[in-house]
Design a protein around this motif. Structure first.
Motif, short mmCIF file in Angstrom:
data_model
loop_
_atom_site.label_atom_id
_atom_site.label_comp_id
_atom_site.label_asym_id
_atom_site.label_seq_id
_atom_site.Cartn_x
_atom_site.Cartn_y
_atom_site.Cartn_z
N TYR A 122 13.09 54.51 -35.63
CA TYR A 122 13.80 55.63 -36.19
C TYR A 122 13.03 56.39 -37.28
CZ TYR A 122 18.02 54.37 -33.71
OH TYR A 122 18.93 54.12 -32.75
N TYR A 123 13.05 55.89 -38.51
CA TYR A 123 12.67 56.75 -39.61
C TYR A 123 11.61 56.15 -40.53
CZ TYR A 123 16.97 58.63 -37.88
OH TYR A 123 17.94 59.11 -37.05
N THR B 295 14.87 64.49 -35.14
CA THR B 295 14.70 64.18 -36.56
C THR B 295 13.86 62.93 -36.78
OG1 THR B 295 16.78 65.27 -37.12
CG2 THR B 295 15.92 63.67 -38.70
N GLN B 296 14.07 61.88 -35.97
CA GLN B 296 13.30 60.65 -36.17
C GLN B 296 11.81 60.88 -35.97
OE1 GLN B 296 15.79 61.07 -34.04
NE2 GLN B 296 15.52 59.96 -32.10
N PHE C 78 20.30 63.62 -34.21
CA PHE C 78 20.26 62.16 -34.17
C PHE C 78 20.83 61.70 -32.83
CE2 PHE C 78 21.04 63.58 -38.51
CZ PHE C 78 19.98 63.00 -39.19
N GLU C 79 20.11 60.83 -32.16
CA GLU C 79 20.57 60.30 -30.88
C GLU C 79 20.27 58.81 -30.82
OE1 GLU C 79 19.87 60.79 -26.04
OE2 GLU C 79 18.94 62.20 -27.44
N PHE D 150 21.65 52.32 -36.23
CA PHE D 150 21.69 53.78 -36.08
C PHE D 150 22.47 54.43 -37.23
CE2 PHE D 150 24.02 57.50 -34.40
CZ PHE D 150 22.95 58.33 -34.11
N VAL E 191 20.98 57.12 -40.06
CA VAL E 191 21.50 58.47 -40.27
C VAL E 191 21.95 58.65 -41.71
CG1 VAL E 191 23.26 60.14 -39.59
CG2 VAL E 191 22.17 58.71 -37.86
N THR F 187 18.93 59.02 -43.97
CA THR F 187 18.26 60.31 -43.77
C THR F 187 18.99 61.43 -44.48
OG1 THR F 187 17.45 59.59 -41.61
CG2 THR F 187 17.45 61.94 -42.04
N VAL G 260 24.67 65.15 -33.30
CA VAL G 260 24.65 63.71 -33.17
C VAL G 260 25.08 63.36 -31.74
CG1 VAL G 260 25.04 63.15 -35.59
CG2 VAL G 260 27.01 63.55 -34.09
N TRP H 167 29.28 62.83 -42.11
CA TRP H 167 28.20 63.60 -41.49
C TRP H 167 28.65 65.05 -41.23
CZ3 TRP H 167 26.79 59.56 -37.14
CH2 TRP H 167 26.35 58.39 -37.75
#
Length: 547
Positions: free
Chosen positions: A16-17, A76-77, A101-102, A129, A133, A136, A150, A165
């Motif tokens: 992810y991030y 985004t990731q 975001f997925e 996940f 999110v 982030t 999302v 969110w």
């Protein structure tokens, strides 16, 4: 490239991030820099790029505004992972105006193994996940968002997170908002949209699925132009409130929705309406008969797609319509209403044989009559089959004024009667497209196939239309198997009878990537045969795009 920075990855397998970290020594060096320069680092664009020599990093010299535009096209990731490139890139992603975001493989549940220092633990993918999110959004600094989306499998215990969110996105005056959710069990409650979202003045494009719409007061979406709703219950009153509260709405798409039985579109701005399937198994009473009425005198574009099982679709008023696509089916999955095998088999046979289609002939004919004035008309595979039945029963098709006719078919022998009657009833057609169906084609009726064995049916006096192709100028035919006798018959017939034909393009629906010599020779033989057909207009050009 500038000096690389250190950092850590949040989530398993670098999935992810990336969040950068710096040593205290590096932080002191940063503090010694000009405070103003450091403050404006994320937003200030570089006016002049230095002259670079060959081999130098040219991308990093681009202005921040350009780099942010590039990053906004990435998930985004992926945009966050660019932080490993250098100090300049480390926090650049925090100003990206687009966030998406997925959860990978979001249709599946379960855990994965995550390795720690000296042990392995099972980690819930969803927890990972959600944490990613949240982290982030905590670091993101852009004051305004162009888009926020999302995509994951929703659980009712995640409502608080999703509410935050959505609030984050609306506070940043997001322009495009997408909540693409999924429920594993359809009987579970979907996500209820927060009340503050019903009074939004900034969102122009809104897409959501598996959500519940219950506004406490008046709905006010003053900037909304495009609305797409999927897998949601929509009663007539809710649709009416949406239309009344969206004065600038231009496009409305309803995918796999239920509960509404009348679409009375009173909007002055709406120009496009798409209805994709009607989920009847959500309804109480199981097999009750329903009739969906469409009243939309201002729309220009209408699509009726998917499955309308047991739903009689009636178009009452579409007087301003310019383009229509009719690609719906009314016979899908009739067996699950009956636990008794005997009744299930009886119903299945009923809808596959002749008797089961008598009720649909009038429906399809009425729909065709309602859109007879459009300039562009697309007929899907199932509707074409009904028209073929009408031809066999000597029932006329409504006269159409369309100038561009598209027919989706695999070009089987049962298709020819329907194509014939559509051409006969469309004397003003200038452009004809025969396309291979994008969706799974319906199984042809046994009685229809047995009654139509030869292409000579076209030559019978009942459907003889030798002089009705006087306006046809352009033809495009797309098939997977171009060597069928029905294909050759159709091409030969059109070349012979289209008096003013200028161009015919024949193409493969799935072009070969690496054709063999035998394939090329086969295509060459087919082309030679087609070019040998006589043409009513000698200057008509026949083009082949097989590869």
């Amino acid at each position: 490239m500038e000096e690389e920075s250190s950092g850590f990855i949040h989530s398993s397998s670098d999935r992810y991030y990336y969040y950068p970290t710096y040593s205290s020594e590096e932080e002191e060096e940063e503090e010694e820099e000009d405070d103003d320069d450091d403050e404006d680092h994320r937003t200030k664009s570089r006016k002049h790029a230095p002259i670079l020599e060959e081999g130098e990093d040219r991308i990093s010299t681009l202005p921040d505004s350009v780099l942010l535009t590039i990053l906004s096209f990435l998930p985004t990731q992926e945009a966050i992972k660019t932080g490993v490139l250098s100090k300049r890139w480390a926090y650049l992603w925090t100003s990206v105006p687009s966030l998406s975001f997925e959860l990978e493989d979001y249709h599946s549940d379960g855990y994965y193994s995550k390795r720690f220092d000296d042990f392995t633990s099972a980690v819930d993918r969803m927890d990972d996940f959600i944490s990613a999110v949240d982290h982030t959004l905590l670091l993101h600094t852009a004051s305004k968002l162009t888009s926020f989306s999302v995509r994951f499998k929703y659980r009712t215990n995640l409502k608080a997170h999703l509410d935050l969110w959505v609030l984050f996105a609306t506070t940043a005056t997001v322009n495009q908002l997408s909540l693409d959710l999924f429920l594993r069990h359809i009987d579970l409650e979907g996500y209820q949209l927060p009340q503050h979202l019903y009074a939004n003045e900034f969102v122009s494009k809104f897409n959501f699925s598996y959500c519940k719409i219950f506004p406490n007061g008046l709905l006010h979406w003053s900037s909304l132009k495009h609305l797409c709703i999927g897998q949601s219950a929509l009663c007539d009153d809710v649709i009416r409130e949406v239309l009344m509260g969206s004065p600038r709405l231009e496009s409305l798409e309803l995918h796999d929705c239920w509960d509404f039985i009348r679409l009375d579109i009173v909007s002055e701005s709406l120009r496009k309406l798409v209805i994709d399937s009607y989920v009847i198994d959500m309804l109480e009473g199981d097999v009750r008969e329903l009739e969906l009425e469409i009243v939309a005198p201002k729309i220009h574009f209408l699509e009726i797609l998917g499955n309308f099982e047991k739903i009689k679709c009636r178009i009452k008023d579409v007087s301003a319509l310019v383009e229509a696509k009719l690609d719906f089916d009314m016979r899908k999955s009739h067996t699950y209403y009956f636990e008794d095998d005997y009744h299930a088999e009886y119903i299945k046979k009923y809808y596959e044989e002749e008797e089961g289609y008598k009720e649909y002939q009038d429906i399809v004919r009425d729909v065709l009559d309602s859109v007879h004035h459009v300039k562009k008309l697309t007929i899907g595979n199932w509707c074409l089959m009904i028209v073929s039945i009408m031809s066999e029963k000597y029932l006329p098709s409504p006269l159409s004024k369309c100038q561009c006719l598209t027919i989706e078919t695999k070009m089987e022998k049962w298709s020819l009667p329907g194509i014939g009657i559509l051409l006969r009833s469309s004397p003003y057609v200038e452009t004809l497209n025969i396309d291979f169906p994008s969706s799974l084609s319906c199984t042809p009726l046994k009685f229809l196939v047995s009654k139509y064995e030869k292409v000579n049916h076209w030559k019978s006096k009942e459907i003889y239309f030798k002089f009705l192709l006087g306006c046809l100028k352009s033809i495009k035919i797309e098939f997977l198997r171009i060597h069928t006798k029905e294909f050759f018959f159709l091409v030969q017939f059109l070349l012979k009878n289209a008096k003013v034909l200028e161009k015919m393009v024949i193409t493969e629906a799935l072009p070969m990537q690496n054709p063999t010599r035998n394939m090329l020779l086969k295509f060459l033989r087919v082309a030679q045969k087609l070019l040998s057909f006589p043409r009513s207009f000698p200057h008509a050009v026949v083009m082949f795009q097989y590869l």
